[in-house]
Design a protein around this motif. Structure first.
Motif, PDB file in Angstrom:
ATOM      1  N   LEU A   1       0.835  -1.195   0.000  1.00 11.48           N
ATOM      2  CA  LEU A   1       0.000   0.000   0.000  1.00 11.48           C
ATOM      3  C   LEU A   1       0.867   1.242   0.000  1.00 11.48           C
ATOM      4  O   LEU A   1       1.976   1.249   0.535  1.00 11.48           O
ATOM      5  CB  LEU A   1      -0.903   0.010   1.234  1.00 11.48           C
ATOM      6  N   GLY A   2       0.353   2.309  -0.605  1.00 10.64           N
ATOM      7  CA  GLY A   2       1.010   3.599  -0.522  1.00 10.64           C
ATOM      8  C   GLY A   2       0.692   4.274   0.800  1.00 10.64           C
ATOM      9  O   GLY A   2      -0.048   3.738   1.640  1.00 10.64           O
ATOM     10  N   ALA A   3       1.232   5.469   0.997  1.00  8.89           N
ATOM     11  CA  ALA A   3       1.036   6.184   2.262  1.00  8.89           C
ATOM     12  C   ALA A   3      -0.442   6.478   2.515  1.00  8.89           C
ATOM     13  O   ALA A   3      -0.967   6.220   3.609  1.00  8.89           O
ATOM     14  CB  ALA A   3       1.842   7.481   2.246  1.00  8.89           C
ATOM     15  N   ARG A   4      -1.130   7.002   1.513  1.00  5.55           N
ATOM     16  CA  ARG A   4      -2.538   7.343   1.707  1.00  5.55           C
ATOM     17  C   ARG A   4      -3.379   6.085   1.919  1.00  5.55           C
ATOM     18  O   ARG A   4      -4.275   6.046   2.771  1.00  5.55           O
ATOM     19  CB  ARG A   4      -3.047   8.117   0.487  1.00  5.55           C
ATOM     20  N   GLU A   5      -3.083   5.030   1.149  1.00  3.96           N
ATOM     21  CA  GLU A   5      -3.839   3.793   1.315  1.00  3.96           C
ATOM     22  C   GLU A   5      -3.618   3.189   2.697  1.00  3.96           C
ATOM     23  O   GLU A   5      -4.522   2.573   3.259  1.00  3.96           O
ATOM     24  CB  GLU A   5      -3.445   2.780   0.234  1.00  3.96           C
ATOM     25  N   THR A   6      -2.424   3.349   3.247  1.00  2.86           N
ATOM     26  CA  THR A   6      -2.169   2.841   4.589  1.00  2.86           C
ATOM     27  C   THR A   6      -3.056   3.555   5.610  1.00  2.86           C
ATOM     28  O   THR A   6      -3.622   2.923   6.509  1.00  2.86           O
ATOM     29  CB  THR A   6      -0.685   3.011   4.963  1.00  2.86           C
ATOM     30  N   HIS A   7      -3.187   4.879   5.464  1.00  2.00           N
ATOM     31  CA  HIS A   7      -4.105   5.635   6.330  1.00  2.00           C
ATOM     32  C   HIS A   7      -5.521   5.076   6.202  1.00  2.00           C
ATOM     33  O   HIS A   7      -6.182   4.785   7.200  1.00  2.00           O
ATOM     34  CB  HIS A   7      -4.110   7.111   5.931  1.00  2.00           C
ATOM     35  N   ASP A   8      -5.990   4.931   4.972  1.00  2.00           N
ATOM     36  CA  ASP A   8      -7.352   4.446   4.738  1.00  2.00           C
ATOM     37  C   ASP A   8      -7.536   3.025   5.267  1.00  2.00           C
ATOM     38  O   ASP A   8      -8.584   2.678   5.819  1.00  2.00           O
ATOM     39  CB  ASP A   8      -7.678   4.489   3.245  1.00  2.00           C
TER      40      ASP A   8
ATOM     41  N   GLY B   1       4.227  -0.364   4.067  1.00  2.00           N
ATOM     42  CA  GLY B   1       2.905  -0.514   3.456  1.00  2.00           C
ATOM     43  C   GLY B   1       2.490  -1.955   3.206  1.00  2.00           C
ATOM     44  O   GLY B   1       1.493  -2.198   2.521  1.00  2.00           O
ATOM     45  N   VAL B   2       3.204  -2.927   3.767  1.00  2.00           N
ATOM     46  CA  VAL B   2       2.854  -4.341   3.593  1.00  2.00           C
ATOM     47  C   VAL B   2       1.717  -4.677   4.572  1.00  2.00           C
ATOM     48  O   VAL B   2       1.905  -4.585   5.791  1.00  2.00           O
ATOM     49  CB  VAL B   2       4.056  -5.258   3.851  1.00  2.00           C
ATOM     50  N   PRO B   3       0.530  -5.067   4.077  1.00  2.00           N
ATOM     51  CA  PRO B   3      -0.616  -5.261   4.976  1.00  2.00           C
ATOM     52  C   PRO B   3      -0.361  -6.209   6.141  1.00  2.00           C
ATOM     53  O   PRO B   3      -0.800  -5.940   7.264  1.00  2.00           O
ATOM     54  CB  PRO B   3      -1.700  -5.799   4.035  1.00  2.00           C
ATOM     55  N   ALA B   4       0.336  -7.328   5.907  1.00  2.00           N
ATOM     56  CA  ALA B   4       0.589  -8.267   7.001  1.00  2.00           C
ATOM     57  C   ALA B   4       1.421  -7.614   8.102  1.00  2.00           C
ATOM     58  O   ALA B   4       1.179  -7.842   9.296  1.00  2.00           O
ATOM     59  CB  ALA B   4       1.300  -9.515   6.476  1.00  2.00           C
ATOM     60  N   GLU B   5       2.386  -6.778   7.718  1.00  2.00           N
ATOM     61  CA  GLU B   5       3.211  -6.092   8.708  1.00  2.00           C
ATOM     62  C   GLU B   5       2.434  -4.958   9.378  1.00  2.00           C
ATOM     63  O   GLU B   5       2.616  -4.683  10.572  1.00  2.00           O
ATOM     64  CB  GLU B   5       4.487  -5.552   8.055  1.00  2.00           C
ATOM     65  N   ILE B   6       1.566  -4.293   8.621  1.00  2.00           N
ATOM     66  CA  ILE B   6       0.701  -3.259   9.216  1.00  2.00           C
ATOM     67  C   ILE B   6      -0.171  -3.892  10.296  1.00  2.00           C
ATOM     68  O   ILE B   6      -0.321  -3.346  11.398  1.00  2.00           O
ATOM     69  CB  ILE B   6      -0.175  -2.595   8.135  1.00  2.00           C
ATOM     70  N   ASN B   7      -0.760  -5.057   9.993  1.00  2.00           N
ATOM     71  CA  ASN B   7      -1.609  -5.744  10.969  1.00  2.00           C
ATOM     72  C   ASN B   7      -0.817  -6.131  12.209  1.00  2.00           C
ATOM     73  O   ASN B   7      -1.268  -5.925  13.345  1.00  2.00           O
ATOM     74  CB  ASN B   7      -2.220  -6.997  10.342  1.00  2.00           C
ATOM     75  N   ARG B   8       0.366  -6.694  11.993  1.00  2.00           N
ATOM     76  CA  ARG B   8       1.183  -7.151  13.112  1.00  2.00           C
ATOM     77  C   ARG B   8       1.566  -5.979  14.016  1.00  2.00           C
ATOM     78  O   ARG B   8       1.474  -6.064  15.247  1.00  2.00           O
ATOM     79  CB  ARG B   8       2.436  -7.855  12.567  1.00  2.00           C
ATOM     80  N   MET B   9       1.981  -4.881  13.397  1.00  4.55           N
ATOM     81  CA  MET B   9       2.413  -3.732  14.185  1.00  4.55           C
ATOM     82  C   MET B   9       1.225  -3.052  14.863  1.00  4.55           C
ATOM     83  O   MET B   9       1.306  -2.657  16.038  1.00  4.55           O
ATOM     84  CB  MET B   9       3.137  -2.742  13.281  1.00  4.55           C
ATOM     85  N   SER B  10       0.116  -2.899  14.150  1.00  2.70           N
ATOM     86  CA  SER B  10      -1.045  -2.207  14.711  1.00  2.70           C
ATOM     87  C   SER B  10      -1.646  -2.985  15.874  1.00  2.70           C
ATOM     88  O   SER B  10      -2.062  -2.395  16.882  1.00  2.70           O
ATOM     89  CB  SER B  10      -2.095  -1.982  13.622  1.00  2.70           C
TER      90      SER B  10
END
Length: 398
Positions: free
Chosen positions: A190-197, A229-238
């Motif tokens: 994901l890009g920066a904006r998509e990560t926010h969304d 912006g990697v979704p799996a890493e975003i999930n893990r970190m969030s």
């Protein structure tokens, strides 16, 4: 309730697939569209590639959930070296028990199954995830599965894997196989904006009424910077951030906590501290997006494909681009309809100085972290002739 303070009925960032939390941003919507078009056109073999964690399997699971009446699906994880074992693995994926038979008999059994499913009004979809190395005899089976002899019952085959899958399918050793997988789609982070969304979508899907207060623009940007912006890493970190902030006796997530959690998780992202420059995007005086600048160019425009998507008719599809040039950043207008300004002056391209205000349609983008003082002379326009922007459809506005 998972977190009553934040109004979360469940953990919004768990790794297991849940259709309620499937985010249909540009990347994943494009992959869904690719699957739909390819399978409707009758393609028997397609591939989806991308870095680990970008959501290839989740996208396919979501697609199959929406089209469950059309397909009888099964999945094989990795591929054995033996063709005989490969055929056995396929039959097990579709519910067959142990079958003691020769290779040719296994093929016949699979063909009968395909015809039976076709008579029931469905097609068979075989998902091969992370195939690994493919031996020559398994390559023969894949070619057979993608060929006319096996397709009496309408077999469809989808390979998913990391970027090495493209190299594997294109290797001279497997030349005939590559011709079968002529349609491929790459799923990018994901890009920066998509990560926010993405963050706000998943929080809202879990019941949060104010996702922007849980993950502020600054925190969302820090998560993007740390995860790439990697979704799996975003999930893990969030998920770790939510747990860590609760353990501290509150619900505040700040940059110190982001840095601490990123270090504990061993994330390989660049992190907020690595960015010397950033742009702060605001609309009519209200800031809503903070985008760090790394080593790569940043495409800005109305289309979702851009790194920074500004959804407004005053912005062209591909409006302008930020390009790194040595130790400075240069803003380049891409022949937009309404033009690009820096501190109120319309420019074709301009080296940016600290606190410069870029005007793009109704938006203001303040550049922070660069050198102070008057900007340097713009570089020769020939410097940017290698920058190519592809437009996927005509744009009457821009």
């Amino acid at each position: 309730m998972y977190d009553s303070q934040r109004g979360l009925e469940s953990q919004p960032f768990r790794q297991e697939f849940d259709a309620r939390f499937f985010y249909r941003g540009f990347q994943h919507a494009s992959a869904l569209s690719f699957l739909q078009r390819a399978l409707e056109s009758g393609e028997s073999a397609i591939a989806i590639t991308g870095a680990p964690g970008t959501g290839k399997r989740a996208t396919l699971e979501y697609f199959l959930r929406e089209a469950m009446d059309q397909f009888r699906s099964g999945r094989v994880d990795q591929i054995p070296e033996s063709a005989h074992e490969f055929l056995e693995a396929i039959l097990r994926a579709f519910g067959f028990g142990a079958v003691e038979a020769e290779r040719g008999e296994l093929r016949n059994l699979l063909s009968v199954f395909l015809v039976q499913v076709e008579h029931e009004g469905q097609s068979v979809l075989l998902h091969i995830d992370d195939p690994g190395q493919i031996s020559e005899e398994v390559s023969e089976e894949l070619i057979w599965l993608a060929g006319d002899k096996s397709r009496a019952g309408g077999l469809r085959m989808i390979l998913t894997g990391d970027v090495g899958l493209d190299a594997l399918l294109d290797s001279p050793r497997l030349g005939p196989l590559a011709s079968k997988f002529r349609l491929r789609h790459r799923l990018d982070p994901l890009g920066a904006r998509e990560t926010h969304d993405y963050l706000h979508f998943r929080l809202a899907a879990a019941g949060c009424g104010a996702p922007g207060k849980v993950m502020t623009p600054t925190i969302a940007t820090a998560i993007y910077a740390s995860t790439g912006g990697v979704p799996a890493e975003i999930n893990r970190m969030s998920a770790a951030l939510l747990d860590a902030s609760t353990a501290k006796g509150g619900n505040l997530i700040d940059l110190d906590l982001v840095s601490s959690v990123a270090a504990d998780l061993g994330l390989s992202g660049t992190g907020m501290a690595a960015f010397d420059s950033r742009i702060v995007v605001s609309l009519e005086g209200e800031a809503f997006l903070d985008v760090p600048l790394g080593r790569d160019k940043l495409l800005i425009g109305r289309h979702s494909f851009n790194d920074v998507c500004l959804r407004d008719s005053s912005v062209s599809r591909h409006h302008s681009i930020l390009v790194p040039d040595g130790g400075v950043w240069v803003i380049v207008d891409l022949n937009s309809t309404n033009g690009t300004t820096v501190n109120g002056q319309q420019v074709r391209q301009r080296v940016l100085a600290n606190d410069d205000c870029i005007g793009i349609g109704r938006f203001q983008l303040v550049y922070e972290g660069g050198p102070s003082g008057d900007p340097a002379q713009p570089p020769d326009e020939a410097d940017f002739r290698s920058t190519v922007v592809l437009d996927d459809e005509p744009d009457p506005v821009s």
